[in-house]
Enzyme design. Structure first.
Site, PDB file in Angstrom:
ATOM      1  N   SER A 136       0.820  -1.216   0.000  1.00  0.00           N
ATOM      2  CA  SER A 136       0.000   0.000   0.000  1.00  0.00           C
ATOM      3  C   SER A 136       0.853   1.265   0.000  1.00  0.00           C
ATOM      4  O   SER A 136       1.961   1.300   0.544  1.00  0.00           O
ATOM      5  CB  SER A 136      -0.928   0.019   1.217  1.00  0.00           C
ATOM      6  OG  SER A 136      -1.850  -1.036   1.157  1.00  0.00           O
ATOM      7  N   PRO A 138       0.312   5.914   0.006  1.00  0.00           N
ATOM      8  CA  PRO A 138      -0.646   6.957   0.362  1.00  0.00           C
ATOM      9  C   PRO A 138      -1.773   7.123  -0.651  1.00  0.00           C
ATOM     10  O   PRO A 138      -2.913   7.421  -0.279  1.00  0.00           O
ATOM     11  CB  PRO A 138       0.233   8.208   0.450  1.00  0.00           C
ATOM     12  CG  PRO A 138       1.581   7.695   0.844  1.00  0.00           C
ATOM     13  CD  PRO A 138       1.711   6.379   0.149  1.00  0.00           C
ATOM     14  N   GLN A 345     -23.455  -4.999  23.367  1.00  0.00           N
ATOM     15  CA  GLN A 345     -24.712  -4.425  23.830  1.00  0.00           C
ATOM     16  C   GLN A 345     -25.244  -5.176  25.048  1.00  0.00           C
ATOM     17  O   GLN A 345     -25.825  -4.580  25.954  1.00  0.00           O
ATOM     18  CB  GLN A 345     -25.742  -4.456  22.695  1.00  0.00           C
ATOM     19  CG  GLN A 345     -26.980  -3.611  22.947  1.00  0.00           C
ATOM     20  CD  GLN A 345     -26.720  -2.120  22.751  1.00  0.00           C
ATOM     21  OE1 GLN A 345     -25.647  -1.723  22.340  1.00  0.00           O
ATOM     22  NE2 GLN A 345     -27.717  -1.308  23.056  1.00  0.00           N
ATOM     23  N   GLU A 372      -6.393  -6.063   3.323  1.00  0.00           N
ATOM     24  CA  GLU A 372      -6.387  -7.147   2.324  1.00  0.00           C
ATOM     25  C   GLU A 372      -7.646  -7.125   1.455  1.00  0.00           C
ATOM     26  O   GLU A 372      -8.198  -8.175   1.101  1.00  0.00           O
ATOM     27  CB  GLU A 372      -6.179  -8.509   2.991  1.00  0.00           C
ATOM     28  CG  GLU A 372      -4.771  -8.656   3.567  1.00  0.00           C
ATOM     29  CD  GLU A 372      -4.452 -10.080   3.996  1.00  0.00           C
ATOM     30  OE1 GLU A 372      -4.849 -11.031   3.291  1.00  0.00           O
ATOM     31  OE2 GLU A 372      -3.794 -10.226   5.039  1.00  0.00           O
TER      32      GLU A 372
END
Length: 389
Positions: A136, A138, A345, A372
């Site tokens: 990856s 920016p 919850q 991914e």
């Protein structure tokens, strides 16, 4: 007591069941001793412990004459999924540590020259070297073909310039599998892959990134970073193909990690519902709670069937499982988010107290819907495969 009846499904053989039982016993004993106050130190410790126990050997193939250090001739997707599901149920950072050893070295196993395989893979399998997958950027996350990090050939070397970000194990890895543009063709066809050792001149950790579920994460900067051409993986221009092949192998295991988080949340919810009293009865006595637990259990089994179908298809039938793995990843991560939210919850205010199991699970699950391949990308992959057929 965790539900393990899914191991009786026909996707598995006795080897898978035996490994799962041994791993469960190991997790109960070993993971309780890990100090998480320093994330980098904890991750290093986990890699070392997982390596010494032999679990990392399932993340790399054995290679000729066992020279690559793996437990099996080829990576068994079902083994990796069982490992990740079990580890995630106990400790999210332990799952991360194991997963990155496989993902970070997968490109070397697939297309590395034998010299690189023999240099790196045994150390990955033993926990002596920490691996990282540097894809990856920016401006190139989901759109991998848009990456701009450059690798310019200069004689018998390549010179890397650019940046990588969101790199797991960034800052603690011993080496990085880096994907950079070499320009053989436009777009995806002009990308190549390289192994870059940490400490190579011109490679710097530009920034450490803190995220809601702590794990080592960083931005890497390359400035005139010179590496030998022998560190290239596969032929020039094959990097995009290699990245996709690597992700395809491990994508179903992301779904398995989500299953581990979801199963732990269900266990916590069932326990809480039996213990918490309200209006003269327990939560478990209330039909709304019973309906929620029914939904949670069904969602988990549905996702598990998709996950282990994808792994079984890859292991037994061979070939590509792009569509099946994408379905599993999407269904398991999205349903796990819902399961964990419902579990929290049931705890009421206690559910958001820092350090509570459901609070940690709530932070752990969120990233799985992004990395991914985000959920939206998985939908496009599934549709593309359907239209191709």
């Amino acid at each position: 007591m965790a539900d393990t009846t899914w191991l009786d499904w026909p996707f598995f053989d006795d080897g898978h069941r035996s490994m799962a039982a041994g791993l469960e016993a190991w997790c109960v004993d070993a993971l309780a001793r890990i100090d998480h106050r320093d994330t980098d130190a904890a991750c290093r410790k986990l890699v070392s412990e997982l390596g010494q126990a032999g679990w990392l050997r399932y993340c790399v193939p054995a290679g000729p004459d066992q020279s690559w250090g793996g437990a099996l001739p080829q990576i068994d997707s079902r083994m990796v999924c069982i490992l990740r599901e079990t580890l995630a149920r106990h400790d999210g950072l332990a799952d991360f540590a194991l997963a990155m050893q496989g993902l970070g070295s997968g490109a070397i196993a697939l297309m590395g020259p034998d010299a690189l395989r023999e240099r790196y893979l045994p150390r990955v399998a033993s926990g002596q070297a920490i691996a990282a997958f540097a894809l990856s950027e920016p401006d190139a996350g989901s759109d991998v073909a848009a990456l701009s990090c450059q690798a310019r050939q200069d004689g018998d070397s390549y010179v890397l310039d650019g940046a990588k970000t969101w790199i797991s194990n960034g800052g603690i890895a011993d080496f990085y599998c880096v994907f950079a543009r070499t320009g053989e063709a436009p777009g995806a066809r002009g990308i190549s892959a390289f192994v870059v050792d940490a400490g190579t001149p011109g490679l710097e950790i530009a920034e450490r990134i803190d995220v809601i579920a702590p794990h080592p994460l960083a931005t890497l900067a390359f400035d005139g970073c010179r590496i030998p051409a022998s560190q290239r993986l596969g032929d020039a221009g094959q990097g995009f193909k290699l990245a996709m092949m690597t992700l395809d192998i491990f994508r179903a295991s992301v779904a398995a990690a989500a299953l581990g988080f979801a199963r732990r949340a269900l266990d916590e919810a069932v326990k809480r519902s039996r213990e918490r009293r309200m209006f003269g009865q327990t939560l478990a006595d209330m039909q709304l709670t019973q309906a929620a637990l029914g939904d949670m259990a069904t969602a988990i089994d549905s996702a598990a069937l998709l996950t282990y179908r994808a792994a079984w298809l890859r292991d037994v039938q061979g070939g590509r499982t792009t569509r099946e793995a994408a379905m599993a990843k999407m269904a398991a991560t999205e349903s796990a988010q819902t399961v964990i939210d419902r579990a929290l919850q049931m705890f009421g205010g206690a559910g958001v107290v820092s350090g509570m199991p459901v609070e940690k699970l709530y932070r752990e699950i969120r990233a799985l819907r992004i990395y991914e391949g985000a959920t939206e990308v998985q939908k496009l992959i599934i549709a593309r495969e359907l239209l191709k057929d």
